[in-house]
Design a protein around this motif. Structure first.
Motif, PDB file in Angstrom:
ATOM      1  N   VAL A  66       0.862  -1.185   0.000  1.00  0.00           N
ATOM      2  CA  VAL A  66       0.000   0.000   0.000  1.00  0.00           C
ATOM      3  C   VAL A  66       0.893   1.228   0.000  1.00  0.00           C
ATOM      4  CG1 VAL A  66      -1.699   1.327   1.306  1.00  0.00           C
ATOM      5  CG2 VAL A  66      -1.883  -1.176   1.207  1.00  0.00           C
ATOM      6  N   ILE A  67       0.765   2.063  -1.043  1.00  0.00           N
ATOM      7  CA  ILE A  67       1.606   3.260  -1.112  1.00  0.00           C
ATOM      8  C   ILE A  67       0.833   4.535  -0.756  1.00  0.00           C
ATOM      9  CG2 ILE A  67       3.163   2.232  -2.807  1.00  0.00           C
ATOM     10  CD1 ILE A  67       1.742   3.841  -4.974  1.00  0.00           C
ATOM     11  N   ASP A  68      -0.488   4.434  -0.633  1.00  0.00           N
ATOM     12  CA  ASP A  68      -1.280   5.587  -0.207  1.00  0.00           C
ATOM     13  C   ASP A  68      -2.577   5.066   0.393  1.00  0.00           C
ATOM     14  OD1 ASP A  68      -1.839   8.209   0.246  1.00  0.00           O
ATOM     15  OD2 ASP A  68      -2.538   8.654  -1.778  1.00  0.00           O
ATOM     16  N   LEU A  69      -2.964   5.621   1.530  1.00  0.00           N
ATOM     17  CA  LEU A  69      -4.167   5.154   2.213  1.00  0.00           C
ATOM     18  C   LEU A  69      -4.789   6.314   2.987  1.00  0.00           C
ATOM     19  CD1 LEU A  69      -6.169   3.094   3.374  1.00  0.00           C
ATOM     20  CD2 LEU A  69      -4.402   2.388   5.006  1.00  0.00           C
ATOM     21  N   HIS A  70      -6.054   6.588   2.703  1.00  0.00           N
ATOM     22  CA  HIS A  70      -6.805   7.628   3.409  1.00  0.00           C
ATOM     23  C   HIS A  70      -8.075   7.008   3.976  1.00  0.00           C
ATOM     24  CE1 HIS A  70      -4.282  10.842   1.734  1.00  0.00           C
ATOM     25  NE2 HIS A  70      -4.309  10.142   0.602  1.00  0.00           N
ATOM     26  N   LEU A  71      -8.326   7.241   5.254  1.00  0.00           N
ATOM     27  CA  LEU A  71      -9.521   6.727   5.919  1.00  0.00           C
ATOM     28  C   LEU A  71     -10.199   7.875   6.649  1.00  0.00           C
ATOM     29  CD1 LEU A  71     -11.087   4.040   6.742  1.00  0.00           C
ATOM     30  CD2 LEU A  71      -9.780   4.169   8.879  1.00  0.00           C
ATOM     31  N   TRP A  72     -11.520   7.999   6.481  1.00  0.00           N
ATOM     32  CA  TRP A  72     -12.253   9.042   7.197  1.00  0.00           C
ATOM     33  C   TRP A  72     -13.670   8.558   7.482  1.00  0.00           C
ATOM     34  CZ3 TRP A  72     -11.409   8.991   2.009  1.00  0.00           C
ATOM     35  CH2 TRP A  72     -12.500   9.214   1.147  1.00  0.00           C
ATOM     36  N   ARG A  73     -14.343   9.285   8.358  1.00  0.00           N
ATOM     37  CA  ARG A  73     -15.677   8.886   8.788  1.00  0.00           C
ATOM     38  C   ARG A  73     -16.732   9.560   7.925  1.00  0.00           C
ATOM     39  NH1 ARG A  73     -16.043   9.108  14.900  1.00  0.00           N
ATOM     40  NH2 ARG A  73     -14.733   7.271  14.579  1.00  0.00           N
ATOM     41  N   LEU A  74     -17.736   8.768   7.538  1.00  0.00           N
ATOM     42  CA  LEU A  74     -18.850   9.271   6.730  1.00  0.00           C
ATOM     43  C   LEU A  74     -20.089   9.533   7.565  1.00  0.00           C
ATOM     44  CD1 LEU A  74     -18.601   6.786   3.735  1.00  0.00           C
ATOM     45  CD2 LEU A  74     -17.828   9.158   3.770  1.00  0.00           C
ATOM     46  N   GLY A  75     -20.210   8.827   8.668  1.00  0.00           N
ATOM     47  CA  GLY A  75     -21.385   8.938   9.525  1.00  0.00           C
ATOM     48  C   GLY A  75     -21.250   7.933  10.651  1.00  0.00           C
ATOM     49  N   PRO A  76     -22.228   7.840  11.535  1.00  0.00           N
ATOM     50  CA  PRO A  76     -22.147   6.893  12.646  1.00  0.00           C
ATOM     51  C   PRO A  76     -21.968   5.455  12.161  1.00  0.00           C
ATOM     52  CG  PRO A  76     -23.939   8.441  12.980  1.00  0.00           C
ATOM     53  CD  PRO A  76     -23.453   8.645  11.572  1.00  0.00           C
ATOM     54  N   GLY A  77     -20.841   4.855  12.497  1.00  0.00           N
ATOM     55  CA  GLY A  77     -20.587   3.472  12.111  1.00  0.00           C
ATOM     56  C   GLY A  77     -20.183   3.274  10.666  1.00  0.00           C
ATOM     57  N   HIS A  78     -19.939   4.355   9.915  1.00  0.00           N
ATOM     58  CA  HIS A  78     -19.582   4.250   8.496  1.00  0.00           C
ATOM     59  C   HIS A  78     -18.247   4.959   8.224  1.00  0.00           C
ATOM     60  CE1 HIS A  78     -23.497   2.629   7.283  1.00  0.00           C
ATOM     61  NE2 HIS A  78     -24.048   3.529   8.080  1.00  0.00           N
ATOM     62  N   HIS A  79     -17.363   4.284   7.482  1.00  0.00           N
ATOM     63  CA  HIS A  79     -16.090   4.879   7.099  1.00  0.00           C
ATOM     64  C   HIS A  79     -15.862   4.703   5.604  1.00  0.00           C
ATOM     65  CE1 HIS A  79     -15.656   3.818  11.366  1.00  0.00           C
ATOM     66  NE2 HIS A  79     -14.873   4.877  11.444  1.00  0.00           N
ATOM     67  N   ALA A  80     -15.050   5.580   5.043  1.00  0.00           N
ATOM     68  CA  ALA A  80     -14.651   5.485   3.637  1.00  0.00           C
ATOM     69  C   ALA A  80     -13.140   5.369   3.574  1.00  0.00           C
ATOM     70  CB  ALA A  80     -15.113   6.708   2.853  1.00  0.00           C
ATOM     71  N   ALA A  81     -12.659   4.643   2.560  1.00  0.00           N
ATOM     72  CA  ALA A  81     -11.218   4.478   2.380  1.00  0.00           C
ATOM     73  C   ALA A  81     -10.858   4.642   0.908  1.00  0.00           C
ATOM     74  CB  ALA A  81     -10.758   3.104   2.866  1.00  0.00           C
ATOM     75  N   VAL A  82      -9.774   5.345   0.666  1.00  0.00           N
ATOM     76  CA  VAL A  82      -9.174   5.446  -0.667  1.00  0.00           C
ATOM     77  C   VAL A  82      -7.784   4.840  -0.553  1.00  0.00           C
ATOM     78  CG1 VAL A  82      -8.322   6.979  -2.463  1.00  0.00           C
ATOM     79  CG2 VAL A  82     -10.490   7.490  -1.317  1.00  0.00           C
ATOM     80  N   VAL A  83      -7.512   3.812  -1.378  1.00  0.00           N
ATOM     81  CA  VAL A  83      -6.266   3.061  -1.248  1.00  0.00           C
ATOM     82  C   VAL A  83      -5.589   2.947  -2.605  1.00  0.00           C
ATOM     83  CG1 VAL A  83      -5.194   0.964  -0.328  1.00  0.00           C
ATOM     84  CG2 VAL A  83      -7.463   1.658   0.488  1.00  0.00           C
ATOM     85  N   VAL A  84      -4.275   3.141  -2.617  1.00  0.00           N
ATOM     86  CA  VAL A  84      -3.464   2.908  -3.811  1.00  0.00           C
ATOM     87  C   VAL A  84      -2.507   1.768  -3.491  1.00  0.00           C
ATOM     88  CG1 VAL A  84      -1.840   3.871  -5.469  1.00  0.00           C
ATOM     89  CG2 VAL A  84      -3.609   5.337  -4.460  1.00  0.00           C
ATOM     90  N   VAL A  85      -2.577   0.701  -4.310  1.00  0.00           N
ATOM     91  CA  VAL A  85      -1.751  -0.489  -4.101  1.00  0.00           C
ATOM     92  C   VAL A  85      -0.832  -0.663  -5.295  1.00  0.00           C
ATOM     93  CG1 VAL A  85      -1.746  -2.962  -3.598  1.00  0.00           C
ATOM     94  CG2 VAL A  85      -3.661  -1.536  -2.830  1.00  0.00           C
ATOM     95  N   ALA A  86       0.455  -0.841  -5.023  1.00  0.00           N
ATOM     96  CA  ALA A  86       1.435  -1.071  -6.080  1.00  0.00           C
ATOM     97  C   ALA A  86       1.994  -2.482  -5.956  1.00  0.00           C
ATOM     98  CB  ALA A  86       2.576  -0.058  -5.980  1.00  0.00           C
ATOM     99  N   GLY A  87       2.107  -3.166  -7.112  1.00  0.00           N
ATOM    100  CA  GLY A  87       2.635  -4.530  -7.102  1.00  0.00           C
ATOM    101  C   GLY A  87       3.594  -4.751  -8.248  1.00  0.00           C
ATOM    102  N   GLU A  88       4.371  -5.811  -8.144  1.00  0.00           N
ATOM    103  CA  GLU A  88       5.340  -6.130  -9.191  1.00  0.00           C
ATOM    104  C   GLU A  88       4.664  -6.658 -10.444  1.00  0.00           C
ATOM    105  OE1 GLU A  88       8.151  -8.798  -7.534  1.00  0.00           O
ATOM    106  OE2 GLU A  88       8.887  -7.380  -6.026  1.00  0.00           O
ATOM    107  N   ALA A  89       3.453  -7.194 -10.281  1.00  0.00           N
ATOM    108  CA  ALA A  89       2.677  -7.672 -11.423  1.00  0.00           C
ATOM    109  C   ALA A  89       1.338  -6.936 -11.422  1.00  0.00           C
ATOM    110  CB  ALA A  89       2.469  -9.184 -11.337  1.00  0.00           C
ATOM    111  N   ALA A  90       0.614  -7.118 -12.510  1.00  0.00           N
ATOM    112  CA  ALA A  90      -0.676  -6.442 -12.618  1.00  0.00           C
ATOM    113  C   ALA A  90      -1.628  -6.921 -11.526  1.00  0.00           C
ATOM    114  CB  ALA A  90      -1.280  -6.703 -13.995  1.00  0.00           C
ATOM    115  N   LEU A  91      -2.293  -5.978 -10.870  1.00  0.00           N
ATOM    116  CA  LEU A  91      -3.271  -6.280  -9.834  1.00  0.00           C
ATOM    117  C   LEU A  91      -4.651  -5.855 -10.324  1.00  0.00           C
ATOM    118  CD1 LEU A  91      -1.409  -4.883  -6.699  1.00  0.00           C
ATOM    119  CD2 LEU A  91      -1.791  -7.289  -7.204  1.00  0.00           C
ATOM    120  N   ARG A  92      -5.641  -6.577  -9.881  1.00  0.00           N
ATOM    121  CA  ARG A  92      -7.017  -6.215 -10.214  1.00  0.00           C
ATOM    122  C   ARG A  92      -7.645  -5.504  -9.022  1.00  0.00           C
ATOM    123  NH1 ARG A  92      -9.590  -8.487 -14.414  1.00  0.00           N
ATOM    124  NH2 ARG A  92     -11.583  -8.556 -13.271  1.00  0.00           N
TER     125      ARG A  92
END
Length: 308
Positions: A253-279
Motif C-alpha cells: 500500500v503506497i497511499d491510504l486515506h480513511l475518514w468517517r462518513l457517519g455513525p458506524g460508516h467509514h470510507a477508504a481510498v487506497v493505492v496499491v502497487a505490485g510487481e505484477a498487474a493487480l485487479r
C-alpha cells in the motif's frame, strides 16, 4: 501507470451508496424530540422559580438548560435533515456528517453558556443576595429528576453503548443532559449549604462549579466533532487492518486515506502497487466484511523505480 481498467457495474449497483446514517437513526430522532419538550417545560419552571426565589443557582441552571433545549432542538433537526436528504446526489458522501456539524455547534453554545454562568456567578459571589432556599431547593430537586429522565431517554442503544464510532449527535445530546444533572446536583449542594450554614455565597460558588463542568463538556464535544469534520483518521486499528489485508510479498500500500462518513460508516481510498498487474476487484474482495468500512475506492499500479 495504471494496471487495471475501471469496473463498469450496472447503474443499480450504486443506488443507496450515499446513505450513511446510523443504525438507530429513527429511534434517536424520536427520543431527542421528546427530550426537547420535557426540557423546555422544566427550564421554564426553573427560570421563573429562580427569579421568584432569588436563586442564582436556579437561574444559572435555567440559562444552562436554555442552551440545552436549543442544542437538543438542533440535534433533532439534524436527524430530520439527514434523513430528508440522505439520497440527495448533491451530497457526495451522504448526510451522515450532519449530526457531527450539529454536535460542533452545540459545543460552541455550551462554551458560551459556561462563560455567561461564570460571569453572573462571579458577580453574585462578590455581592451575595438573599435566597429563598426552601422553594429553590424544591424546584432544583424537580429539575434534577427531569434531567435524569432525559439523560436516560437519550442513552445510546445497548448495542452501541461503548462504540466509539457511534452516533455523536446523540452522544452530544446525552452529554448535554449529563451536564444538566451535574449542574443540578451542584445547585442543590450550594442551596443546601446556604440554608444549613447560612453561607449566602454557597449558591454562587455552586454556579461557578457548574460553569466549569459545562466548559469541560463543551471542550470534549468540540474535540470529537471537530476531528470528524476535519476528516482526521478515525481508527488506527481499522487503518492497520486494511493495510494488513492488502499487502503481500509482491504488493504494498503506497497511499491510504480513511475518514468517517457517519455513525458506524467509514470510507477508504487506497493505492496499491505490485510487481505484477493487480485487479482492483481483487483488492476490494480482500476488504470485504470489514466492520464499519462502507465505501472503498481502490487504485492499482505496477511498481516501478518511481513508486513511493
Amino acid at each position: 501507470m495504471t494496471a487495471s481498467a475501471p469496473e463498469t457495474p450496472p447503474l443499480d449497483a450504486f443506488r443507496g451508496d450515499r446513505v450513511y446514517l446510523g443504525a438507530d437513526h429513527a429511534r434517536n430522532e424520536r427520543r431527542t424530540w421528546i427530550a426537547v419538550g420535557v426540557s423546555l417545560a422544566t427550564l421554564t419552571a426553573q427560570f421563573v422559580g429562580g427569579l421568584a426565589f432569588n436563586s442564582m443557582a436556579l437561574v444559572a441552571n435555567a440559562l444552562h438548560m436554555t442552551a440545552h433545549v436549543a442544542a437538543l432542538a438542533v440535534a433533532a433537526l439534524a436527524y430530520a435533515v439527514a434523513r430528508r436528504y440522505a439520497d440527495d446526489p448533491r451530497f457526495a458522501f451522504g448526510t451522515g456528517k450532519v449530526g457531527y456539524l450539529a454536535g460542533f455547534a452545540n459545543a460552541a453554545v455550551l462554551a458560551v453558556s459556561a462563560v455567561l454562568i461564570a460571569v453572573e456567578s462571579g458577580r453574585r459571589l462578590l455581592a451575595p443576595q438573599d435566597v429563598h432556599y426552601d422553594g429553590a431547593l424544591g424546584l432544583a430537586g424537580v429539575a434534577l429528576a427531569v434531567n435524569i429522565f432525559c439523560m436516560w431517554l437519550l442513552r445510546p442503544a445497548r448495542s452501541h453503548a461503548h462504540d466509539r464510532d457511534g452516533d455523536l449527535n446523540l452522544s452530544a445530546a446525552h452529554l448535554h443532559m449529563a451536564a444538566d444533572v451535574a449542574a443540578s446536583v451542584l445547585a442543590i449542594i450550594g442551596l443546601g449549604a446556604g440554608r444549613l450554614l447560612g453561607w449566602d455565597q454557597a449558591d454562587a460558588v455552586a454556579g461557578l462549579a457548574g460553569a466549569a463542568l459545562v466548559a469541560h463538556f463543551a471542550w470534549r464535544l468540540l474535540s470529537r466533532a471537530g476531528a470528524v469534520l476535519l476528516d482526521m483518521n478515525p481508527s488506527a486499528e481499522l487503518t492497520a487492518e486494511i493495510r494488513r489485508r492488502l499487502e503481500t510479498e509482491d504488493a504494498r500500500v503506497i497511499d491510504l486515506h480513511l475518514w468517517r462518513l457517519g455513525p458506524g460508516h467509514h470510507a477508504a481510498v487506497v493505492v496499491v502497487a505490485g510487481e505484477a498487474a493487480l485487479r482492483a476487484e481483487t483488492c476490494r474482495a480482500r476488504l470485504a466484511g470489514l466492520p464499519g468500512l462502507s465505501h472503498v475506492t481502490v487504485e492499482t499500479r505496477i511498481a516501478g523505480p518511481d513508486s513511493r
